[in-house]
Every structure is written in C-alpha cells, then in structure tokens.
Design a protein around this motif. Structure first.
Motif, short mmCIF file in Angstrom:
data_model
loop_
_atom_site.label_atom_id
_atom_site.label_comp_id
_atom_site.label_asym_id
_atom_site.label_seq_id
_atom_site.Cartn_x
_atom_site.Cartn_y
_atom_site.Cartn_z
N SER A 10 -40.77 27.62 -19.85
CA SER A 10 -40.36 27.44 -18.94
C SER A 10 -39.68 28.85 -18.05
O SER A 10 -39.35 29.99 -18.35
CB SER A 10 -38.77 26.50 -19.20
N ASN A 11 -40.23 28.91 -16.78
CA ASN A 11 -40.65 29.29 -15.66
C ASN A 11 -41.26 30.68 -15.02
O ASN A 11 -41.43 31.96 -14.36
CB ASN A 11 -38.62 29.94 -15.53
N VAL A 12 -41.92 30.44 -15.80
CA VAL A 12 -43.08 31.13 -15.49
C VAL A 12 -44.41 31.25 -14.69
O VAL A 12 -44.75 32.16 -13.40
CB VAL A 12 -43.74 31.56 -16.71
N GLY A 13 -44.20 30.13 -13.87
CA GLY A 13 -45.00 29.88 -12.63
C GLY A 13 -45.85 28.90 -12.99
O GLY A 13 -46.85 28.42 -12.40
N LYS A 14 -46.03 27.68 -13.97
CA LYS A 14 -46.94 26.55 -14.26
C LYS A 14 -46.77 26.15 -13.40
O LYS A 14 -48.37 25.60 -12.97
CB LYS A 14 -46.72 26.68 -15.97
N SER A 15 -45.41 25.26 -12.79
CA SER A 15 -46.11 24.49 -11.92
C SER A 15 -46.50 24.89 -10.81
O SER A 15 -47.18 24.36 -9.71
CB SER A 15 -44.12 23.44 -11.72
N THR A 16 -45.71 26.27 -10.44
CA THR A 16 -46.45 26.76 -8.93
C THR A 16 -47.83 27.37 -9.29
O THR A 16 -48.91 27.05 -8.11
CB THR A 16 -45.31 28.22 -8.68
N LEU A 17 -48.76 27.83 -10.09
CA LEU A 17 -49.82 27.21 -10.80
C LEU A 17 -50.63 26.36 -10.63
O LEU A 17 -51.45 25.73 -9.81
CB LEU A 17 -49.95 28.66 -12.36
N ASN A 130 -48.58 36.04 -15.06
CA ASN A 130 -48.40 35.71 -13.87
C ASN A 130 -47.20 36.62 -13.23
O ASN A 130 -47.24 37.28 -14.09
CB ASN A 130 -47.74 33.65 -13.63
N LYS A 131 -47.17 36.32 -12.02
CA LYS A 131 -46.41 36.97 -11.54
C LYS A 131 -46.34 38.64 -11.66
O LYS A 131 -45.28 39.13 -11.74
CB LYS A 131 -44.74 37.55 -11.72
N ILE A 132 -47.83 38.89 -11.36
CA ILE A 132 -47.94 40.44 -10.64
C ILE A 132 -47.74 41.24 -9.98
O ILE A 132 -47.14 42.19 -9.66
CB ILE A 132 -50.08 40.43 -10.41
N ASP A 133 -47.11 40.46 -8.74
CA ASP A 133 -46.79 41.02 -7.17
C ASP A 133 -44.97 41.71 -7.58
O ASP A 133 -44.99 42.64 -7.25
CB ASP A 133 -46.56 39.25 -6.42
N LYS A 134 -44.90 41.10 -9.14
CA LYS A 134 -43.05 41.72 -9.34
C LYS A 134 -43.69 43.17 -10.10
O LYS A 134 -42.57 44.04 -10.53
CB LYS A 134 -42.53 41.59 -10.39
N THR A 168 -51.11 36.01 -9.17
CA THR A 168 -49.85 35.97 -8.43
C THR A 168 -49.81 34.92 -7.53
O THR A 168 -50.12 34.27 -6.87
CB THR A 168 -49.60 37.09 -7.42
N ALA A 169 -49.56 33.26 -8.91
CA ALA A 169 -49.41 31.58 -8.10
C ALA A 169 -48.89 31.88 -7.01
O ALA A 169 -49.64 31.25 -6.23
CB ALA A 169 -49.00 31.11 -9.40
N LYS A 170 -47.58 32.35 -6.85
CA LYS A 170 -47.10 31.68 -4.99
C LYS A 170 -47.55 32.60 -4.33
O LYS A 170 -47.29 32.18 -3.19
CB LYS A 170 -45.20 33.13 -5.40
P1 GDP Z 1 -42.69 26.30 -14.42
O1 GDP Z 1 -40.86 26.30 -14.45
O2 GDP Z 1 -43.39 27.67 -15.32
O3 GDP Z 1 -42.83 25.56 -13.90
O4 GDP Z 1 -42.43 27.66 -12.83
P2 GDP Z 1 -41.91 27.14 -11.26
O5 GDP Z 1 -42.99 27.42 -10.92
O6 GDP Z 1 -40.96 26.06 -11.21
O7 GDP Z 1 -41.89 28.73 -11.39
C1 GDP Z 1 -40.47 29.09 -11.41
C2 GDP Z 1 -40.11 30.29 -10.63
O8 GDP Z 1 -40.71 31.46 -10.57
C3 GDP Z 1 -40.13 29.62 -9.30
O9 GDP Z 1 -38.88 30.48 -8.63
C4 GDP Z 1 -41.26 30.70 -8.99
O10 GDP Z 1 -41.31 30.39 -7.20
C5 GDP Z 1 -41.73 31.36 -9.71
N1 GDP Z 1 -42.80 32.47 -9.16
C6 GDP Z 1 -43.96 31.34 -9.15
N2 GDP Z 1 -45.28 32.56 -9.73
C7 GDP Z 1 -44.99 33.62 -9.32
C8 GDP Z 1 -45.51 34.30 -8.87
O11 GDP Z 1 -46.95 34.67 -8.77
N3 GDP Z 1 -44.18 35.43 -8.65
C9 GDP Z 1 -43.60 35.24 -8.43
N4 GDP Z 1 -42.25 36.34 -8.05
N5 GDP Z 1 -42.56 34.44 -8.02
C10 GDP Z 1 -43.66 33.42 -9.00
#
Ligand code: GDP
Length: 197
Positions: A10-17, A130-134, A168-170
């Motif tokens: 949870s929260n790894v950014g899967k939905s964003t991806l 994911n989140k390579i930008d961090k 970096t999905a975001k």
């Molecule tokens: P899920 O729970 O895995 O589906 O995660 P979400 O897609 O809801 O993203 C969780 C949080 O991580 C959100 O605040 C996103 O904006 C953030 N996030 C997603 N992708 C990235 C990324 O590539 N870089 C950063 N810094 N944050 C990201």
C-alpha cells in the motif's frame, strides 16, 4: 486470454503508475485500504489486474492485511497459466529498510515472501522501483543495489534491467517499464497488444 498483474505494498504509488500507464480510466487518490478486491482493465484480450495493496495500512487491522495477502496468493495460483508477467511495484527508497526491519523481528517481509512465491510458480516478475525522484542521485547506485540484493539478485542493479525498471510514476517517467512490458508481449508473439503500453 493473457493477463498482466500489478501488485505492491500500500502507498508505493501503484495507482499512480497504472493511471500513467493505462490512461485516465484508472482511479487514483483513493483512501488506502478501500480497495480490497482486484480492479480489472482490458485491452483487446489482454486483462490487466490491479491487486489490492498489501502490508500496513492506517486503520486496517492485521487480520485484513493477512486476508489480502492470501487473496493475492490464491489469485496467482488460480490464474498462473494465463499470466504473462507480474509487476511488483516497490518504493525504491524505503524498500531495503522495510525488509531489514521485518528480518530483524524474525519475520518474512511480505514483499520478499510474494516475490519468492511468484518465482516458485514460474511467473515472470518485473520489479517497478518507483519514487526514484526521492533518491539523491549520489545515492542511486547504493539504494538500487540494496533493492536487488534484498530480492536475492546480485549487484550491480544495472545488470538486471531486463526485470528491473527504475521509475517515477508521479512525473510520468515510466519509459523503461513500458519497454519491458512491450517486450514481454512481443515474446509471446502478440505485437497487436503492445499498444496497450
Ligand atoms: P498506492 O496505494 O500504491 O496505489 O499509491 P498511490 O498511487 O495512491 O500513491 C501514494 C502516494 O505516493 C501519493 O501521495 C502519490 O502522489 C505518491 N507517489 C506516487 N508515485 C510517486 C513518485 O514517483 N514519486 C513520489 N515522490 N511520490 C509518488
């Protein structure tokens, strides 16, 4: 029928991806823990499955976390024969620390358990880091070497680009993952499906 399954803590950014990969039809910004059933998307006869996020979620009790893990395991067992590959999404920066914390408590980290389970089922697993930008660019090699090492692959990470996609999905920076997914579809002689990604 062919299927590609996305999993991740949870929260790894899967939905964003998934929104980035598949377009606006994928919902994001949901409250963690809300989705406890898979979400399905279709492109021609390719099924794309978004499994519920696993691991700790605020307000979700331990038993429910275990149920999600069991659901994921059962899903792969039931559908292994049609699964082209699994995409395991991780937060690259925190991955090694989380794994080490579980190891330190004498527990098997869920990400590692699922990764090994998929390999035992002979499922091709792509790691979307994911989140390579961090990550500070000067720490990049160390962080990604730590990731592959926890997954029992030998550093350097750059030797694993056939199954590791730093993204970096975001910011929409998912090109290598798209390349790997197209590559898997070409490997099963389905050039007509690569347009999905
Ligand atoms: P899920 O729970 O895995 O589906 O995660 P979400 O897609 O809801 O993203 C969780 C949080 O991580 C959100 O605040 C996103 O904006 C953030 N996030 C997603 N992708 C990235 C990324 O590539 N870089 C950063 N810094 N944050 C990201």
């Amino acid at each position: 029928e062919h299927e590609i399954v996305f999993i991740g803590r949870s929260n790894v950014g899967k939905s964003t991806l998934m929104r980035e990969l598949l377009g606006a039809k994928v919902r994001v910004g949901k409250r963690p823990g809300v989705t406890q059933k898979p979400n399905f998307y279709e492109y021609k006869d390719l099924l794309i499955t978004d499994m519920p996020g696993y691991g700790y979620m605020k307000g979700v009790e331990h038993a429910k976390q275990e149920r999600i893990k069991d659901l994921i395991v059962k899903y792969f067992e039931d559908h292994a024969s049609r699964i082209v590959c699994a995409v395991q999404v991780i937060d690259a920066k925190s991955f090694a620390d989380i794994v080490d914390r579980w190891d330190g408590r004498g527990e098997i980290p869920i990400d590692i358990e699922l990764n090994e389970f998929l390999h035992d089922l002979n499922i091709d697993v792509i790691i979307a880091a994911n989140k390579i930008d961090k990550i500070d660019p000067k720490d990049m090699d160390t962080v990604l070497d730590d990731v592959v090492e926890r997954l029992k692959m030998y550093p350097p990470w750059s030797g694993w680009l056939d199954r590791l996609a730093p993204i970096t999905a975001k910011k929409g920076d998912v090109d290598h993952l798209r390349y790997l997914l197209k590559n898997r579809l070409r490997a099963i002689k389905r050039e007509d499906l690569v347009g999905c990604f």
